[in-house]
Write a protein that holds these residues in place. Sequence first.
Motif, short mmCIF file in Angstrom:
data_model
loop_
_atom_site.label_atom_id
_atom_site.label_comp_id
_atom_site.label_asym_id
_atom_site.label_seq_id
_atom_site.Cartn_x
_atom_site.Cartn_y
_atom_site.Cartn_z
N LEU A 51 0.84 -1.20 0.00
CA LEU A 51 0.00 0.00 0.00
C LEU A 51 0.87 1.26 0.00
CD1 LEU A 51 -2.59 -1.14 2.68
CD2 LEU A 51 -3.10 -0.73 0.27
N ARG A 52 1.88 1.26 0.87
CA ARG A 52 2.74 2.44 1.02
C ARG A 52 3.58 2.71 -0.24
NH1 ARG A 52 7.86 2.75 4.20
NH2 ARG A 52 7.33 0.65 4.91
N ALA A 55 1.47 3.86 -3.08
CA ALA A 55 1.03 5.23 -2.82
C ALA A 55 2.10 6.24 -3.20
CB ALA A 55 0.64 5.39 -1.35
N TYR A 59 -0.78 5.60 -6.58
CA TYR A 59 -1.79 4.57 -6.80
C TYR A 59 -2.29 4.05 -5.46
CZ TYR A 59 -4.29 0.68 -8.88
OH TYR A 59 -5.28 -0.18 -9.29
N ASP A 60 -3.60 3.97 -5.29
CA ASP A 60 -4.20 3.51 -4.05
C ASP A 60 -4.56 2.03 -4.13
OD1 ASP A 60 -5.52 3.12 -1.66
OD2 ASP A 60 -7.27 4.32 -2.21
N GLY A 62 -5.48 0.36 -1.74
CA GLY A 62 -6.55 0.14 -0.78
C GLY A 62 -7.88 -0.18 -1.43
N ALA A 63 -8.01 0.14 -2.72
CA ALA A 63 -9.24 -0.16 -3.46
C ALA A 63 -9.27 -1.62 -3.91
CB ALA A 63 -9.37 0.77 -4.67
#
Length: 131
Positions: A51-52, A55, A59-60, A62-63
């Motif tokens: 995720l990090r 990001a 880009y996320d 988390g979706a």
Amino acid sequence: MSEKKRLLFVCVENANRSQMAEAFARIHGGDAVEAISAGSRPSGVINPKALRFMAELGYDLGAHDSKSLDQITGEFDAVITMGCGDSCPWVPAKRREDWALPDPRHMDDDAYRAVRDEISARVQKLLASLR
């Protein structure tokens, strides 16, 4: 690309490599690609490092969801496996490749970024070869 290409990226946990590959296929392929990732034994969560470090590129992840190959249906233009070996079941595909990429789960930040960037380069090369 004339028709939308279906790509499937598979690793064991669907928490790191395959998630990043799916993201890069969407980033680099845009509307010409339907990218999916799955795991042979999914963890159910995406690694916080993935995720990090995605990001950092805007880009996320988390979706995304960590999902099982059992949830995947249909045929694919390409199935890319990443080190799941014998635990990768057969999925109908016009083309299959195994990217022997190390699992970055326990790597330090620089090594994790190196794997991420290698995945990005390989996805771009794959997309170019499918055009």
